[in-house]
Scaffold this motif. Structure first.
Motif, PDB file in Angstrom:
ATOM      1  N   PRO A   1      -6.923   3.938   1.946  1.00  0.00           N
ATOM      2  CA  PRO A   1      -5.603   3.445   2.365  1.00  0.00           C
ATOM      3  C   PRO A   1      -4.588   4.568   2.557  1.00  0.00           C
ATOM      4  O   PRO A   1      -3.807   4.546   3.514  1.00  0.00           O
ATOM      5  N   LYS A   2      -4.617   5.566   1.685  1.00  0.00           N
ATOM      6  CA  LYS A   2      -3.689   6.687   1.810  1.00  0.00           C
ATOM      7  C   LYS A   2      -3.926   7.435   3.121  1.00  0.00           C
ATOM      8  O   LYS A   2      -2.976   7.787   3.829  1.00  0.00           O
TER       9      LYS A   2
ATOM     10  N   LEU B   1      -4.499   1.908  -5.896  1.00  0.00           N
ATOM     11  CA  LEU B   1      -5.421   2.040  -4.776  1.00  0.00           C
ATOM     12  C   LEU B   1      -6.830   2.242  -5.313  1.00  0.00           C
ATOM     13  O   LEU B   1      -7.038   2.973  -6.285  1.00  0.00           O
TER      14      LEU B   1
ATOM     15  N   VAL C   1       0.698   4.217  -2.990  1.00  0.00           N
ATOM     16  CA  VAL C   1       0.287   5.601  -2.727  1.00  0.00           C
ATOM     17  C   VAL C   1       0.866   6.527  -3.800  1.00  0.00           C
ATOM     18  O   VAL C   1       0.227   7.487  -4.216  1.00  0.00           O
TER      19      VAL C   1
ATOM     20  N   LEU D   1       0.829  -1.207   0.000  1.00  0.00           N
ATOM     21  CA  LEU D   1       0.000   0.000   0.000  1.00  0.00           C
ATOM     22  C   LEU D   1       0.864   1.257   0.000  1.00  0.00           C
ATOM     23  O   LEU D   1       0.555   2.228  -0.700  1.00  0.00           O
TER      24      LEU D   1
ATOM     25  N   LEU E   1      -9.272  -2.719  -1.310  1.00  0.00           N
ATOM     26  CA  LEU E   1      -8.288  -1.654  -1.137  1.00  0.00           C
ATOM     27  C   LEU E   1      -7.466  -1.382  -2.393  1.00  0.00           C
ATOM     28  O   LEU E   1      -6.937  -0.282  -2.559  1.00  0.00           O
ATOM     29  N   VAL E   2      -7.328  -2.391  -3.258  1.00  0.00           N
ATOM     30  CA  VAL E   2      -6.592  -2.221  -4.510  1.00  0.00           C
ATOM     31  C   VAL E   2      -7.430  -2.736  -5.673  1.00  0.00           C
ATOM     32  O   VAL E   2      -8.318  -3.568  -5.496  1.00  0.00           O
TER      33      VAL E   2
END
Length: 118
Positions: free
Chosen positions: A96-97, A91, A45, A41, A77-78
Motif C-alpha cells: 500500500p505504501k 499496514l 503509512v 491507508l 492490506l491492513v
C-alpha cells in the motif's frame, strides 16, 4: 523494472501468470479506489492507528470506518491488533505504501497540477 512486452510467442504458462497477477492487482486497486479507504491507508503509512484515532482523523462515524477497514482487511492490506477494547490497524506489508507513493506523485506532488511527474 519496466512493463512487460506482449509478443506472439508468449508461453501459456507466462500468460496464465500474467492473468493471475492482473486479477490480484485489480482486486487491490478496487479496494483502494474508495476515498475513505485511500485516506485510511494514507494515515496508516505513518504507523499503527486505533479505530478511534481513524474516526477522528477522517471525521467519520465508527460504523463507516469499520466498514472500510473490513474491506481493506479482506484484501490483505491492513492487519488488526486488539488491545483490551481497542482495535489497532497497521499496514500488512509495504505494497500500500508503494502504491500511495505513486498516487501521491501523480495527484498531490508538486508537478501534479501540470500533469508532469519527475
Amino acid at each position: 523494472m519496466g512493463l512487460p512486452v506482449f509478443t506472439d510467442d508468449i508461453s501459456d504458462e507466462d500468460m496464465d501468470r500474467m492473468i493471475s497477477s492482473a486479477k490480484d492487482a485489480s482486486e487491490v486497486l478496487k479496494a483502494i479506489s474508495h476515498e475513505s479507504r485511500l485516506l485510511i491507508l494514507c494515515h496508516l503509512v505513518s504507523g499503527e492507528k486505533s479505530v478511534t484515532e481513524l474516526e477522528t482523523l477522517l471525521s467519520a462515524r465508527q460504523a463507516a470506518v469499520s466498514q472500510q477497514l473490513s474491506r481493506l482487511r479482506l484484501e490483505g492490506l491492513v492487519t488488526p491488533r486488539r488491545e483490551g477494547k481497542a482495535i489497532y490497524y497497521s499496514l500488512t506489508d509495504d505494497r500500500p505504501k508503494q502504491i500511495l507513493e505513486v498516487v501521491y506523485a501523480l495527484f498531490c506532488g508538486p508537478d501534479a497540477r501540470s500533469g508532469m511527474t519527475s
